[in-house]
Every structure is written in structure tokens, then in C-alpha cells.
Design an enzyme around this catalytic site. Structure first.
Site, PDB file in Angstrom:
ATOM      1  N   ARG A   1      26.869  26.047  16.498  1.00 19.87           N
ATOM      2  CA  ARG A   1      25.929  25.242  15.718  1.00 19.87           C
ATOM      3  C   ARG A   1      26.478  25.057  14.308  1.00 19.87           C
ATOM      4  O   ARG A   1      27.218  25.892  13.798  1.00 19.87           O
ATOM      5  CB  ARG A   1      24.574  25.929  15.656  1.00 19.87           C
ATOM      6  CG  ARG A   1      23.835  25.913  16.982  1.00 19.87           C
ATOM      7  CD  ARG A   1      22.447  26.494  16.884  1.00 19.87           C
ATOM      8  NE  ARG A   1      22.480  27.933  16.738  1.00 19.87           N
ATOM      9  CZ  ARG A   1      22.348  28.599  15.601  1.00 19.87           C
ATOM     10  NH1 ARG A   1      22.142  27.958  14.464  1.00 19.87           N
ATOM     11  NH2 ARG A   1      22.398  29.919  15.581  1.00 19.87           N
TER      12      ARG A   1
ATOM     13  N   TYR B   1      28.690  20.387  21.412  1.00 21.28           N
ATOM     14  CA  TYR B   1      28.394  21.806  21.624  1.00 21.28           C
ATOM     15  C   TYR B   1      26.890  22.035  21.853  1.00 21.28           C
ATOM     16  O   TYR B   1      26.049  21.410  21.198  1.00 21.28           O
ATOM     17  CB  TYR B   1      28.879  22.643  20.422  1.00 21.28           C
ATOM     18  CG  TYR B   1      28.368  24.051  20.535  1.00 21.28           C
ATOM     19  CD1 TYR B   1      28.981  24.946  21.406  1.00 21.28           C
ATOM     20  CD2 TYR B   1      27.216  24.444  19.870  1.00 21.28           C
ATOM     21  CE1 TYR B   1      28.462  26.204  21.581  1.00 21.28           C
ATOM     22  CE2 TYR B   1      26.693  25.712  20.044  1.00 21.28           C
ATOM     23  CZ  TYR B   1      27.324  26.594  20.899  1.00 21.28           C
ATOM     24  OH  TYR B   1      26.792  27.834  21.082  1.00 21.28           O
TER      25      TYR B   1
ATOM     26  N   LYS C   1      17.357  24.070  20.597  1.00 22.88           N
ATOM     27  CA  LYS C   1      17.036  24.418  19.200  1.00 22.88           C
ATOM     28  C   LYS C   1      16.349  23.254  18.484  1.00 22.88           C
ATOM     29  O   LYS C   1      15.430  23.465  17.692  1.00 22.88           O
ATOM     30  CB  LYS C   1      18.308  24.812  18.456  1.00 22.88           C
ATOM     31  CG  LYS C   1      19.072  25.961  19.091  1.00 22.88           C
ATOM     32  CD  LYS C   1      18.253  27.211  19.191  1.00 22.88           C
ATOM     33  CE  LYS C   1      19.120  28.396  19.605  1.00 22.88           C
ATOM     34  NZ  LYS C   1      18.319  29.619  19.726  1.00 22.88           N
TER      35      LYS C   1
ATOM     36  N   HIS D   1      11.583  31.807  18.049  1.00 20.79           N
ATOM     37  CA  HIS D   1      12.895  32.180  18.567  1.00 20.79           C
ATOM     38  C   HIS D   1      12.777  33.575  19.197  1.00 20.79           C
ATOM     39  O   HIS D   1      13.226  34.558  18.626  1.00 20.79           O
ATOM     40  CB  HIS D   1      13.880  32.178  17.380  1.00 20.79           C
ATOM     41  CG  HIS D   1      15.319  32.289  17.761  1.00 20.79           C
ATOM     42  ND1 HIS D   1      16.278  32.747  16.884  1.00 20.79           N
ATOM     43  CD2 HIS D   1      15.982  31.996  18.902  1.00 20.79           C
ATOM     44  CE1 HIS D   1      17.462  32.728  17.471  1.00 20.79           C
ATOM     45  NE2 HIS D   1      17.308  32.285  18.700  1.00 20.79           N
TER      46      HIS D   1
ATOM     47  N   SER E   1      20.344  35.301  16.130  1.00 20.94           N
ATOM     48  CA  SER E   1      21.300  34.934  17.177  1.00 20.94           C
ATOM     49  C   SER E   1      22.288  36.058  17.462  1.00 20.94           C
ATOM     50  O   SER E   1      22.792  36.698  16.537  1.00 20.94           O
ATOM     51  CB  SER E   1      22.084  33.699  16.747  1.00 20.94           C
ATOM     52  OG  SER E   1      21.200  32.645  16.513  1.00 20.94           O
TER      53      SER E   1
ATOM     54  N   CYS F   1      22.004  39.033  18.759  1.00 21.86           N
ATOM     55  CA  CYS F   1      21.627  40.438  18.519  1.00 21.86           C
ATOM     56  C   CYS F   1      21.148  41.077  19.814  1.00 21.86           C
ATOM     57  O   CYS F   1      20.489  42.109  19.784  1.00 21.86           O
ATOM     58  CB  CYS F   1      20.501  40.528  17.503  1.00 21.86           C
ATOM     59  SG  CYS F   1      21.036  40.395  15.810  1.00 21.86           S
TER      60      CYS F   1
ATOM     61  N   ASP G   1      15.223  33.246  24.948  1.00 24.29           N
ATOM     62  CA  ASP G   1      15.560  32.657  23.641  1.00 24.29           C
ATOM     63  C   ASP G   1      14.372  32.053  22.890  1.00 24.29           C
ATOM     64  O   ASP G   1      14.332  32.147  21.673  1.00 24.29           O
ATOM     65  CB  ASP G   1      16.637  31.584  23.840  1.00 24.29           C
ATOM     66  CG  ASP G   1      17.319  31.173  22.549  1.00 24.29           C
ATOM     67  OD1 ASP G   1      17.601  32.056  21.715  1.00 24.29           O
ATOM     68  OD2 ASP G   1      17.580  29.973  22.365  1.00 24.29           O
TER      69      ASP G   1
HETATM   70  C1  OXD Z   1      21.440  30.874  19.062  1.00 27.12           C
HETATM   71  C2  OXD Z   1      21.481  30.512  20.484  1.00 27.12           C
HETATM   72  O1  OXD Z   1      22.389  30.591  18.341  1.00 27.12           O
HETATM   73  O2  OXD Z   1      20.542  30.887  21.196  1.00 27.12           O
HETATM   74  O3  OXD Z   1      20.434  31.451  18.633  1.00 27.12           O
HETATM   75  O4  OXD Z   1      22.417  29.819  20.917  1.00 27.12           O
HETATM   76 MN    MN Z   2      18.906  31.672  20.059  1.00 26.42          MN
END
Ligand code: OXD
Ligand code: MN
Length: 590
Positions: A81, A209, A218, A238, A260, A262, A287
């Protein structure tokens, strides 16, 4: 002046006029050679796959060990991203907040439309209707993505309920999010991801991407949906969603927000440790969660997605067996390496790579074989632990919300908020050391409130007010916790084993929810007594246990002073209740 609107004979009969008119407008702007309305059928999927195999954009994998699975390599400059190129374009800059890059809507449209002009010449424009959430759920919301990437179509089919049933639902709803995407020339200088929350619209140019191109994820399900949720009285977060069943047959649903990479996917697919026989964990989402106050005063959640776009490196039989078993068929791999058997390979797997993520013969000197942000796209139903509740139109009632981050120091293994309001402060204070999911430096501590820093489509001050207002509507709110699986000692050794053992911590939380266990009242919240966490058999030393469950008052005072300083940027929109909570905690710290 463009040609007047007339419905094309190739437009499917299910297409509402608003969708068809928009497709016409986009055709006039982008000038594609062909228009294809996606139905989501198997035959369509097979034809698009064959087309990408023929063009070399997809590579087949070992058909015996990875049937129906393919490798896609994105442009090496297009692997994550791009937060610095991601904009929220509200009429008033103040509404986007200091947490977003902003551009005025007119200027943004002009800038990005100039890039879209004629960009699909010689290409096919795909119209991708999709539904975020179960097709029959009142909580689901639909969108249409227009894209010139067949790879995006294949991914959207896995990640969402894509095709004709979604188009039919759009006809019934009369409303949809408009997402326009083109890979353009993949020139990083001509790349923008723009959001127009007031228009329920997204325009993404110049990236193929995932997070920039699969607009349902997202862009829609978090940035636009968070805005839509505020106007409609719910939350788009999220968060992973998981069902936990005790040996006694008691099931609780838990939502958890971590920045992200983790370990959300790992927690969502947790396998109970041998020390906890009879426990079952089922995945609803890994997610994103959409949370609605229900008629009984509880908070109900759906997962708007239908698949996982998971980080591959580190995924193996030991770290995440469910993910590992999910991706052995019907999976799209992006930017992984290959072994000699033409199987996908990444760091954390056994064996050796022969081809790296850029398609070069593997050489250690070139860096990791798989890109650190390489991904698998796979249907949620392929997960052996998939929860059938994922399809419940009414969602699942949430017993606990967990916030967490990757912190070498300070944050204890687990602590519990006093109440919802304190929990909102806890979420607002989430911080984590950065990883490879977005471009930028790795290992730097960054504040990531509610793990929504890159994803909240409006001003964080308004967002926290909205959280507080949602709490007011819940007579039976979830309890809120904070965890940190990533504490290290001075030598950099992790103090907590993580993975399946995290269930020990979840069990303590569910005991709290059920009123079965007490807690120590500390300055930062409720914490478990050592014996209530049941750490037997983990071989954690007394010193490590102490570090995991200790509140370092001076360090916390400096953390909160830092947080107070960061809050200043939100000005008058920062809810006073949040500052009261912060000052109350400071007072308790002495
Ligand atoms: C993020 C994903 O970057 O889920 O949070 O791809
Ligand atoms: Mn994510």
C-alpha cells in the site's frame, strides 16, 4: 459533449440504470476496446485465468500439490500500500482530519481523471459488482469496481461475493460504492488512491497491488465504510473476528484490532495448544469487521470479506497450520518465490527457493526470496477452521474487543479497560513498530489508533466521538482489552511464546466476561493475577512473568504525555471525555 445515454444491448438485465450510466461515463473517459460485465461464474473465472496464463501474467504452480493455484508477480515498484499517495477528498479539509492526506474533491477528480483519460485503449474494462458481507444481511453494503486488470477480477471473486447476485442486490438497495481502478502504466509518479466519502466513490490509478487495487478491501470496507458507518450509526473496523468455544460448550465471539502484520491472521486461525484440550477456535474474519449495535444492546459483527489476502512469509505448519492448509489449492500467490518443484516458497518454510519473487534465479545476496509483503489470496471457506456463523445475516454478538500492537517494551501482556470509555482511550493509544505491509521504514514506533491510522476515512477526533456515541447505545457492551504478544527482554528475546498459547490469555478474558475471575486493579486497568493466567508448562521465568505483567509507572507517564501531545493535533474535535480518561490514568499513576 458526450453521446446521450442509451442502454447497451450487452448490459445485463440485472444492471440498475445508475450502474449502467456510470459504466458509460467511465467508457467515455477511459476508452476501453471491450466491456465485460462480470457474473462471477466458474466459466468466467476459468476463461480469465486461461487468458492470464496465456499472456504470462499468471504462472501455473505444481498442479499435483497446488491444484488450481497460480503465481502472480507484481511490478517490483508496486508491492505494498502507498499511504503517501492515498488521499481522502472531503469538501472540507477539516473533515478528513490530520490523520489523512487531503485534496479538494474537484482538484482530485481533475488530477486523476487526466490520468484515466484514454488509459484503457486496447484493454478490456471489467465491471465487477460485489457485496461486502453475506448477500442477505441487512448489514452488508455493495459496490461496483471498474478495473482493467483481470488479476483484480480473479482476486475480487475470492475476496468478496462478486457477480450477478451482487448486481441484483444493488438493484434492491439502490445504492453502491463506485470504485474506478486502472493499473495505468504502473509508474510510481503517476499513482494515486483517492477516496470521496461524500460521493461514496474511490478512484485508484497506477497500482496493481492488493490494498491499492482490490477496492472492496481497504478502500471500501474501511475508508469509505467508516464514513458510511458514522452517518448510519455503526463501526467499520480493522479487526479480525473469531469464535471461541470452551470445553463446556460456551461460545464467545471476539473482535481484535492490531496494526498491519501483527498477527491478526494467526490469531484468527489460532490452534488451541495441547495444554487446552477441548477448546475450539473458528475463524469468522482475519482483517475487517463491521459492528452494529443490536436490538438487545449488544454489539453484533459481520465480516464483510469472503476471503483472506494474507501475508505469506512466516506462515508455516507451526505458526499457522490453518492458513498453511488453506492455501494448498485454488489460491493466488503474489510475489512469493518458487522451489524446484514449482511450489510456492517463502521465508519460514522448509526447503530452498530456486526462483525469487522477481522471477530471477535465487541468490542470497539479492535479499529475501519471497517479498516480505508477498501474499496469498484464498477463499475463507478453504480454512479448515472456517466458522459457519460467517454467513449469519444478523452477525455474531461480540463479548470482547481486543486492541494490540507490536511493542518491545512498556505494554504488558494483557490488561482490561475499566469500561467502554476507558477502552476507547486504550484503542486511541495503540502504537506499533512498523512492518512491511506498507512502504516505508521498518521497525519504527508509530501511533496507530484502533489500528485504523491508514484506514479511517475521516477525522480521528470525530471517529472517537462516534466510538463513544456507539458505547452510549450499548446496554451490554463488549469488554475491552489490550494485549502485547511482542514483549522482549534486553537481549531481544521474546518473553511470550505467542501463537496457540495466546489462547491462555483469551481464556482469562472470557472468564472476565463471564464474571468467573477477579483482577488486580492497576493504574492502567485491570490485570490478571499470575495464577489466573495458568502459565504452567510454558517455562516462563519468574522475572519474565513479572515483566509481562508489570506496570512501569514512569514509562507509562511518559507514554501518556506523548499521547497527550499527539492528541493536540486533533484540536477541538478531540472528545473531552478522552482527555478526561487520559488525565485520570495519569493521576492514578501518581
Ligand atoms: C494490511 C492488510 O496492510 O491487511 O493491513 O493488507
Ligand atoms: Mn489489514
Amino acid at each position: 459533449m458526450g453521446k446521450p445515454y442509451a442502454r447497451a444491448s450487452s448490459t445485463p438485465s440485472a444492471a440498475p440504470e445508475a450502474v449502467d450510466r456510470w459504466v458509460h461515463e467511465v467508457c467515455a473517459l477511459t476508452e476501453p476496446d471491450r466491456v465485460h460485465w462480470c457474473t462471477g461464474s466458474e466459466a468466467e473465472n476459468a476463461a480469465l485465468t486461461a487468458q492470464l496464463l496465456a499472456s504470462g501474467e499468471l504462472e501455473p504452480l505444481n498442479e499435483e500439490t497446488y491444484p488450481g493455484s497460480y503465481l502472480y508477480r507484481s511490478n517490483p515498484s508496486d508491492v505494498a500500500r502507498v499511504e503517501h499517495l492515498t488521499f481522502v477528498c472531503t469538501r472540507s479539509q477539516a473533515d478528513a482530519g490530520p490523520n489523512n492526506h487531503w485534496m479538494a474533491p474537484d482538484a482530485a477528480h481533475a488530477k486523476i481523471d487526466a490520468l484515466f483519460a484514454g488509459c484503457m485503449r486496447g484493454r478490456t474494462l471489467y465491471v465487477v459488482p460485489y457485496c461486502m458481507g453475506p448477500l442477505d444481511s441487512p448489514y452488508s453494503r455493495c459496490g461496483v469496481e471498474i478495473t482493467d486488470s483481470a488479476y483484480v477480477v480473479l482476486n475480487m471473486r475470492i475476496m468478496t461475493r462478486m457477480g450477478t447476485p451482487a448486481l441484483e442486490r444493488i438493484g434492491r438497495d439502490g445504492i453502491f460504492v463506485r470504485g474506478l481502478h486502472s493499473t495505468g502504466t504502473l509508474d510510481p509518479e503517476r499513482r494515486f488512491i483517492m477516496h470521496f466519502p461524500e460521493e461514496l466513490a474511490i478512484k485508484s490509478f497506477g497500482s496493481g497491488y492488493g490494498g491499492n487495487a482490490l477496492l472492496g478491501k481497504k478502500c471500501h470496507a474501511l475508508r469509505i465504510a467508516s464514513w458510511q458507518a458514522r452517518t448510519e450509526g455503526w463501526l467499520a473496523e480493522h479487526m479480525l473476528l473469531v469464535a471461541i468455544e470452551s470445553p463446556a460448550g460456551e461460545t464467545h465471539y471476539v473482535a481484535a484490532a492490531f496494526p498491519s502484520a501483527c498477527g491478526k491472521t494467526n490469531l484468527a486461525m489460532l490452534i488451541p495448544p495441547d495444554s487446552m484440550p477441548g477448546w475450539k477456535v473458528r475463524t469468522i474474519g482475519d482483517d475487517i469487521a463491521w459492528l452494529h449495535p443490536g436490538p438487545d444492546g449488544r454489539l453484533y459483527a459481520i465480516n464483510p470479506e469472503a476471503g483472506y489476502f494474507g501475508v505469506a512469509p512466516g506462515t508455516n505448519r507451526k505458526s499457522n497450520r490453518n492458513a498453511y492448509d488453506s492455501v494448498t489449492r485454488d489460491t493466488i500467490f503474489t510475489n512469493v518465490a518458487l522451489n524446484a518443484a514449482r511450489e510456492p516458497w517463502w521465508e519460514g518454510l522448509e526447503g530452498t527457493p530456486v526462483t525469487d519473487w522477481q522471477g530471477r534465479p535465487y541468490q542470497a545476496g539479492n535479499g529475501p526470496a519471497a517479498h516480505p509483503n508477498s501474499r496469498f489470496t484464498v477463499a475463507a471457506r478453504r480454512n479448515p477452521a472456517w466458522a459457519p456463523e460467517s454467513e449469519h445475516p444478523a452477525g455474531v454478538p461480540i463479548s470482547a474487543i481486543i486492541f494490540g500492537g507490536r511493542r518491545r517494551t512498556l505494554a504488558p501482556l494483557v490488561y482490561e479497560a475499566r469500561d467502554w470509555r476507558h477502552g476507547v482511550l486504550m484503542g486511541a493509544g495503540v502504537a506499533s513498530e512498523t512492518t512491511a505491509a506498507a512502504t516505508g521504514q521498518v521497525g519504527v514506533l508509530r501511533r496507530d489508533p484502533m489500528a485504523m491510522k491508514p484506514f479511517c476515512g475521516y477525522h480521528f477526533g470525530d471517529y472517537w466521538r462516534h466510538w463513544l456515541a456507539i458505547g452510549e447505545r450499548l446496554s451490554n457492551p463488549p469488554r475491552i482489552f489490550h494485549v502485547n504478544w511482542f514483549r522482549q527482554d534486553e537481549a531481544g528475546k521474546f518473553l511470550w511464546p505467542g501463537f496457540g498459547e495466546n489462547l491462555r490469555v483469551l481464556r482469562w478474558m472470557l472468564d472476565r466476561v463471564a464474571g468467573r475471575v477477579g483482577a488486580r486493579d492497576t493504574a492502567i486497568g485491570h490485570m490478571p493475577a499470575r495464577e489466573d493466567l495458568a502459565l504452567e508448562g510454558l517455562g516462563i521465568s519468574a522475572a519474565a512473568t513479572h515483566a509481562l505483567l508489570d506496570v512501569d509507572a514512569p514509562a507509562w507517564r511518559s507514554e501518556l504525555a506523548h499521547l497527550a501531545k499527539e492528541f493536540e493535533q486533533y484540536g477541538a474535535r478531540l472528545p473531552p471525555a478522552l482527555l478526561d480518561e487520559l488525565n485520570g490514568t495519569l493521576r492514578r499513576l501518581g
